[in-house]
Every structure is written in C-alpha cells, then in structure tokens.
Design an enzyme around this catalytic site. Structure first.
Site, PDB file in Angstrom:
ATOM      1  N   TYR A  43      39.515  95.988  41.092  1.00 45.20           N
ATOM      2  CA  TYR A  43      38.706  94.808  41.426  1.00 45.20           C
ATOM      3  C   TYR A  43      37.578  94.612  40.431  1.00 45.20           C
ATOM      4  CZ  TYR A  43      40.984  94.880  46.044  1.00 45.20           C
ATOM      5  OH  TYR A  43      41.889  94.855  47.073  1.00 45.20           O
ATOM      6  N   LEU A 226      42.622  85.717  56.995  1.00 45.02           N
ATOM      7  CA  LEU A 226      42.637  84.238  56.962  1.00 45.02           C
ATOM      8  C   LEU A 226      43.681  83.715  55.980  1.00 45.02           C
ATOM      9  CD1 LEU A 226      38.908  83.028  57.055  1.00 45.02           C
ATOM     10  CD2 LEU A 226      40.519  83.417  58.931  1.00 45.02           C
ATOM     11  N   GLY A 229      41.931  82.354  53.150  1.00 43.51           N
ATOM     12  CA  GLY A 229      41.164  81.127  53.431  1.00 43.51           C
ATOM     13  C   GLY A 229      42.006  80.001  54.004  1.00 43.51           C
ATOM     14  N   LEU A 231      43.903  79.715  56.579  1.00 43.55           N
ATOM     15  CA  LEU A 231      43.890  79.497  58.035  1.00 43.55           C
ATOM     16  C   LEU A 231      42.566  78.907  58.524  1.00 43.55           C
ATOM     17  CD1 LEU A 231      45.891  82.696  59.019  1.00 43.55           C
ATOM     18  CD2 LEU A 231      46.571  80.329  59.523  1.00 43.55           C
ATOM     19  N   GLY A 233      41.678  76.088  57.460  1.00 44.97           N
ATOM     20  CA  GLY A 233      41.997  74.652  57.462  1.00 44.97           C
ATOM     21  C   GLY A 233      41.417  73.911  56.275  1.00 44.97           C
TER      22      GLY A 233
END
Ligand SMILES: NC(=O)c1ccc[n+]([C@@H]2O[C@H](COP(=O)([O-])OP(=O)(O)OC[C@H]3O[C@@H](n4cnc5c(N)ncnc54)[C@H](OP(=O)(O)O)[C@@H]3O)[C@@H](O)[C@H]2O)c1
Length: 336
Positions: A43, A226, A229, A231, A233
C-alpha cells in the site's frame, strides 16, 4: 469500550489521503475504541513503484508520535506475485524464506515496530481465481514457493517474535484446508485468519469459505464492505463525484460493470425503501454475518468511517433481510 468487529483499512493513505489524514483517521479510531488496523507492504493502492510502502510509514510515524503501538492490533501483508507488480522486491515475490524475510524486515522498519500482530499472505502465490481470474477450470501448475518452506518461515517468524500470528488473503477453501493440514502434520503455526472480499455484490465467500472459517476457526476479515463505495449509491447513473476513487482511477474497480451497477441500484433502492442510508445497510449486512469476525471498511473521510462505525449498532430487520435474500437469489454473483 472496544469495537471489535471494525478493522480500520488503510490502503488509501499516502496517495488518495495525505499522511495528515491518515494520522487523523488513526486518532479518530483510537478515540472510538477501534484498535485493529489493516495495512500491507504494497500500500497505498493503487500500487505504484514511487508510493509503495508509504502507508506503512505513515502508521509507523503515528506509532512513534503517539506511543500507541502496544494499544493496536496491527495486521500487514507480504505481497505475492502478480503481473504489473514486478518491481516488488526486485521481482521476487514468491513466498520463499528469503523473499518473506526481506518483506518483513522492510515492513518492520517502515512501521517502526519490532513485531506485527497478524502477518498475511496478500494473495496465494499459485495462480488461481483470486482477483477475478475467472474462467479457469483447473489450477495452474504450482508456480509458487514450496508451501512447506512458506509455512516453516512463518512458523519461525512466530517463534522469533516478529509476528504473533499469520493469515491468508484472497484464498480459496482448498488453500485454507491445505495450510491447516500442513500445520496439523508438523505442529507449525496454524493459519489464524482469512482476508477476502465480502459485500452485497460479492458473496462468493458464502459458498465454501464460510464453512471453513466457522468450522475450522479461521477468522474472516471481510474487505470492501461497500464494494469500494459502489453500495453507497454515489456511482449510480454514471456519476463520478469529484475526488472519489472512481473519478481518480476510472479503471480501478471490478465493481463497475453494467451488471454490477444494475444490482447495486437495486440494493440502494431497497435500503432507501426501508428508510436506511444504503451505506449503513451494506455495512450492517456484513457485520451481521455469523462467519465475519471483523469487517475492514476504508474511508477517504472520517465522516465515511463514522457511517461504518454507526452501522455496528444497526440490526437489519427480518423483513429487510428477506428482501436482501430475494435479491441475492435473483442476482447471486454480480461481481465475483
Ligand atoms: N486483501 C486485499 O486484497 C484487499 C483488497 C482491498 C481492500 N483491502 C482492505 O480493505 C480495506 C477497505 O477496502 P475498500 O476501501 O475497498 O472498502 P470499502 O469500505 O468497500 O470502500 C471504501 C471507499 O468507499 C468510499 N466510501 C466509504 N464510505 C462511504 C460513504 N458512506 N458514502 C460514500 N462513499 C463512501 C470511499 O472512497 P471514495 O471517497 O474515494 O469514494 C472509501 O475509501 C482496505 O483499506 C484494505 O485494508 C484488502
């Protein structure tokens, strides 16, 4: 109070997030009872030759500034072989003894610590279905390191006190069972955890790995709750909010297919119909699964992390769970 099912994901620090934002997220986490951080040699992600290792450095700087190393359960990962990352350790990233030892020495130095609580193999070093390598119907010939050598190295690192436990990531049921069998045969350190994707758009873990996790006591650390991200929306209808991961790296996410978006829209609409923020529903669903030991949310902002924390206290109603089940039966693997 400790929020034991929340593991703080760090993969954006040093790239999408500045070092100062990383320190602030760790301050926020420790003030809110979150004492488990997940990072990796590789990372920040997306991985580049110029930034690799910066996330671990930011965590190490925070440990030294705050003196909080002993308060944190720290997980990191050794990178496996993968096309495109050939610059890691001079291109030698199979899990041989020399390669793992080189990796951990680098991680310990950057993290400014003399031990890592949980050291994970970031992905198997044999080619198989991780990271959407779909369509393979037989394993590649084993191109990885000798697994006996890998296990002996991890066992030695435990005995030397450099790691407390070891785990796998992006691993299959066979992979976990093989590591367990090897430990049972040799008495060497047993695999403690598995870090795989798990969210409403990717529930591959349900059908094989979950049973192994529960029956063999190999803790699931569920990543991308998520779906990176999706989920929430915010990416529906082609939206790409400024500063968001997909706006920065359009090619980045495996969740952005037309079908993935179509199914994400259905979950988002379902949450709203039940008066819930879609992100809360998505996070709560992960926390509620009996085979999930901890979820690993990532946040670009502390407000996003607060949503993930708020969701730890939310229980989805039976009625809503039935609706989720109905959608899942219709769209079982939109983003495997
Ligand atoms: N082992 C592995 O191979 C692997 C792979 C991936 C991740 N991980 C681990 O899992 C952690 C989390 O992964 P992830 O970042 O993919 O998790 P995620 O929780 O699915 O996605 C997090 C991203 O979604 C957006 N977001 C979060 N909350 C939001 C909200 N309430 N509303 C709108 N957008 C929101 C943010 O990105 P933007 O603000 O940029 O939109 C945030 O960075 C990583 O840090 C890493 O530790 C491990």
């Amino acid at each position: 109070m400790q929020v034991s099912e929340f593991c703080l994901g760090t993969m954006t620090w040093g790239q999408q997030n500045s070092a100062e934002e990383g320190y602030a997220q760790m301050d926020w986490a420790s003030a809110n009872g979150i004492n488990f951080f997940d990072t990796a040699e590789l990372y920040p992600s997306r991985p580049t030759v110029d930034t690799q290792g910066r996330t671990e450095e930011i965590i190490g700087e925070w440990f030294t500034r705050t003196g909080k190393r002993a308060d944190i359960i720290l997980a990191s990962k050794v990178t496996g072989p993968e096309d495109g990352f050939n610059w890691i350790r001079g291109g030698v990233s199979r899990f041989t003894e020399s390669s793992i030892r080189k990796a951990i020495e680098g991680s310990l130095r950057r993290l400014q610590t003399d031990y890592i609580d949980l050291y994970q193999l970031h992905w198997p070093d044999r080619g198989w279905t991780h990271f959407r390598k779909l369509g393979q119907t037989r394993p590649n010939s084993d191109e990885g390191a000798d697994r006996a050598e890998t296990l002996a190295t991890l066992d030695a690192l435990v005995k030397e006190g450099k790691i407390r436990a070891w785990g796998v990531s992006n691993e299959s049921p066979w992979g976990v069972m093989d590591w367990i069998a090897r430990s049972e045969a040799t008495g060497q350190a047993r695999v403690a955890s598995i870090q795989n994707p798990y969210n409403l758009l990717n529930r591959v873990f349900d059908t094989g790995n979950a049973e192994v996790s529960m029956n063999e006591d190999v803790a699931l650390l569920a990543y991308s709750p998520l779906a990176a991200g999706h989920l929430s929306g915010k990416y529906l209808d082609g939206n790409r909010p400024a500063g968001s991961r997909l706006a920065l790296w359009p090619e980045r996410s495996g969740y952005s297919s037309d079908y993935g978006n179509e199914v994400a829209a259905k979950y988002v609409a379902l949450a709203r119909a039940h008066g819930l923020d879609p992100s809360i529903m998505a996070h709560a669903f992960v926390y509620m699964q009996p085979f999930v030991t901890a979820s690993i949310p990532g946040g670009t902002t502390i407000e996003q992390l607060q949503v993930a924390l708020d969701a730890t206290t939310v229980t989805l109603s039976d009625e809503l769970l039935k609706e989720i089940h109905r959608l899942h039966r219709q769209h079982t693997y939109p983003c495997p």
